[in-house]
Design an enzyme around this catalytic site. Structure first.
Site, mmCIF file in Angstrom:
data_model
loop_
_atom_site.group_PDB
_atom_site.id
_atom_site.type_symbol
_atom_site.label_atom_id
_atom_site.label_comp_id
_atom_site.label_asym_id
_atom_site.label_seq_id
_atom_site.Cartn_x
_atom_site.Cartn_y
_atom_site.Cartn_z
ATOM 1 N N GLY A 144 -18.627 -28.903 9.266
ATOM 2 C CA GLY A 144 -19.233 -27.595 9.044
ATOM 3 C C GLY A 144 -18.479 -26.787 8.017
ATOM 4 N N GLY A 145 -17.739 -27.476 7.146
ATOM 5 C CA GLY A 145 -16.928 -26.765 6.163
ATOM 6 C C GLY A 145 -15.859 -25.948 6.866
ATOM 7 C CB SER A 228 -18.013 -32.825 6.753
ATOM 8 O OG SER A 228 -18.552 -31.985 5.763
#
Length: 552
Positions: A144-145, A228
């Protein structure tokens, strides 16, 4: 980073274990109402801060929303997390806790409470408690960054991994966005600001060191891994002295973090945050309601902190090799908490003895175009215009190279291949190359399994898109998500989860009925292509790699 969509799992399974004096063995537990629910019979254990109650989930024991630090609201904003406060009685740890403040529709948990500023909790899944076990600990950082996500997403549930491979799984929530990464170091005496979200992770790792033996885990065999944004966070932790010695192996999935944000860049962002709130004194930020802070964070995506100066805009424009995953908010190379960029231009010496498992998915970029079905129908002229806009005079050269190597590719497929290299592939190779010069082994992979999950409004599927590998790492392929439900899925899931858990155990990834995985080096560049039937290929897409590396 683009937010992962909130999806509910469809799998309904019965958990199963009952008590022996200290060991929990398979039997039938209460039927769960949803796949990852924690059910009776319940279990009590005592950790350093007090007694907690957990239960059964999908063949393992689950303890959720355990506090690992104290309050980070009010006067504790933008600071290192304080120690957790002890409690009396038995704390109910059978349900998920709140994620960090974020926009609607972006939290990952199933049956998860609404976001809250005080969000420093973790979840633990284990095969047994109080049995003297020395199991590997797999400490997961969500994606989710740096602005969205939680450790409660159902496809990241650790029950199956713990029960199948005899490991202990930990997943945490931590501060995000402005509350987690706003840098005040140049504007006052706030020595931990800019990296408070990272320091939350250090606090959680310290909790693991102190308490994980209660859950049958080995505090001296901890692997930190993430996908991510979680991979990026892992890379940053590898360069933090405060985290050194608290974990011993690392896994980076589609999140190669070469460098943090510069102090100058982070300070400029902070000045614009202050201006947006009509403040001159940074200390006044402690009094701004969390709703207003989140509102500005969400508005930033629409240019709320934009400026007409080309210099500032250039810092925030995504481009190859930049901190595009971090966006406006992310870890800051402040010279203190993060003394130097972890993998640029050389790997941090703190990681010299730390084995690394690193890779990305073959078709990462499909995920980021999935909400634009018209993209998948673009013709050659439109694609050429996109390439020229992104790469200038090199655009035509790049397309020609990729077209030569993919003669049957559609225009959209060429863009996906190029965008995947620019967003994740190139930095994954760079980080692996640099880390491989250190003594500890590096193992590099590419995830190739082709998902049949549809891209709405098009005739495309997700393929091996970004985040389609998460459920396979956790052996949660039955929970319908980006991985789809196509042929060979179970085999691919067992391969990937086996490789990750065996690496966590002894830094040597192995899987039954799959090829041996050679250590990565720049001499041959062996890469494991993970699929239902895996294979090792030396330097895949070598001509394209050489092209990008020649650009610097």
């Amino acid at each position: 980073m683009a937010d992962l969509m909130h999806r509910r799992g469809l799998l309904q399974m019965s958990g199963a274990v009952i008590a022996a004096p200290y060991l929990w063995l398979p039997t039938r537990a209460e039927e769960p109402q949803w796949a990852t629910q924690t059910v009776a019979p319940f279990v009590e254990v005592e950790i350093a801060s007090g007694k907690i109650k957990g239960g059964h989930s999908r063949g393992a024991l689950a303890f959720k929303a355990i506090p690992y630090a104290g309050s980070v609201s009010g006067k504790n904003r933008f600071k290192a997390p304080p120690p957790v406060e002890s409690w009396t009685g038995v704390r109910d740890c059978t349900r998920l806790g709140s994620p960090a403040p974020q926009g609607p529709g972006t939290t990952f948990g199933e049956h998860e409470p609404k976001p809250a500023e005080d969000c420093l909790i973790l979840n633990v899944w284990t095969p047994a408690v109080k049995d003297g076990g020395k199991r590997p600990v797999m400490f997961y950082l969500h994606g989710g960054g740096f602005t969205t996500g939680s450790g409660g997403q159902n496809i990241q549930d650790g029950s199956h991994l713990a029960a199948t491979y005899d490991v202990v799984v930990v997943a945490i929530n931590h501060r995000l966005g402005l509350l987690g990464y706003l840098y005040l170091g140049e504007l006052g005496d706030y020595p931990e600001s800019g990296n408070q979200g990272q320091l939350d992770m250090v606090a959680a790792l310290s909790w693991v060191k102190q308490n994980i033996s209660v859950f049958g885990g080995d505090p001296n065999n901890v692997m930190v891994f993430g996908e991510s944004g979680g991979g990026y966070k892992t890379a940053m932790l590898m360069g933090m002295p405060s985290a050194h010695g608290l974990f011993h192996k690392a896994g980076i999935q589609s999140g190669p973090g070469l460098r943090g944000m510069s102090r100058a860049e982070a300070t400029e962002t902070t000045r614009r945050v202050l201006a947006a709130f009509n403040l001159t004194d940074p200390a006044k930020l402690f009094d701004v309601p969390v709703e207003k802070i989140l509102g500005l964070q969400l508005a930033e995506g629409k240019g709320a902190l934009a400026t007409p100066t080309k210099e500032w805009a250039a810092h925030h424009a995504p481009k190859p090799g930049d901190r595009s995953m971090a966006g406006t908010f992310g870890p800051v190379t402040d010279g203190k908490v993060l003394p130097a960029d972890p993998f640029d231009p050389v790997p941090t010496p703190l990681s010299a003895s730390m084995p690394l498992l690193i890779g990305n998915t073959r078709d990462e970029a499909v995920f980021f175009y999935r909400d634009d079905p018209a993209f998948f129908k673009k013709d050659e002229a439109a694609v050429r215009a996109m390439a020229q806009q992104a790469l200038g005079a090199k655009g035509d050269e790049v397309l020609a190279l990729y077209k030569k190597n993919r003669p049957n590719a559609s225009p959209a497929e060429l863009v996906i291949a190029v965008a995947t290299a620019m967003s994740f592939g190139n930095d994954t190779i760079t980080l692996a190359d640099r880390k491989s010069q250190q003594p500890a082994p590096v193992y590099r992979y590419r995830y190739d399994y082709q998902s049949n999950a549809p891209v709405k409004g098009s005739d495309w599927t997700i393929r091996a898109g970004h985040a389609s590998d998460i459920s396979l790492v956790f052996l949660n392929q039955e929970i319908l998500d980006l991985q789809g439900n196509g042929p060979g899925l179970n085999e691919a899931a067992h391969a990937m989860s086996s490789y990750f858990t065996s690496f966590a155990r002894n830094a040597a990834p192995k899987a039954a009925n799959q090829p041996a995985w050679p250590r990565y080096s720049t001499a041959k560049r062996p890469v494991m292509l993970i699929n239902s039937q895996c294979q090792v290929v030396n330097d895949p897409d070598s001509e394209e790699r050489k092209f990008w590396q020649s650009r610097g």
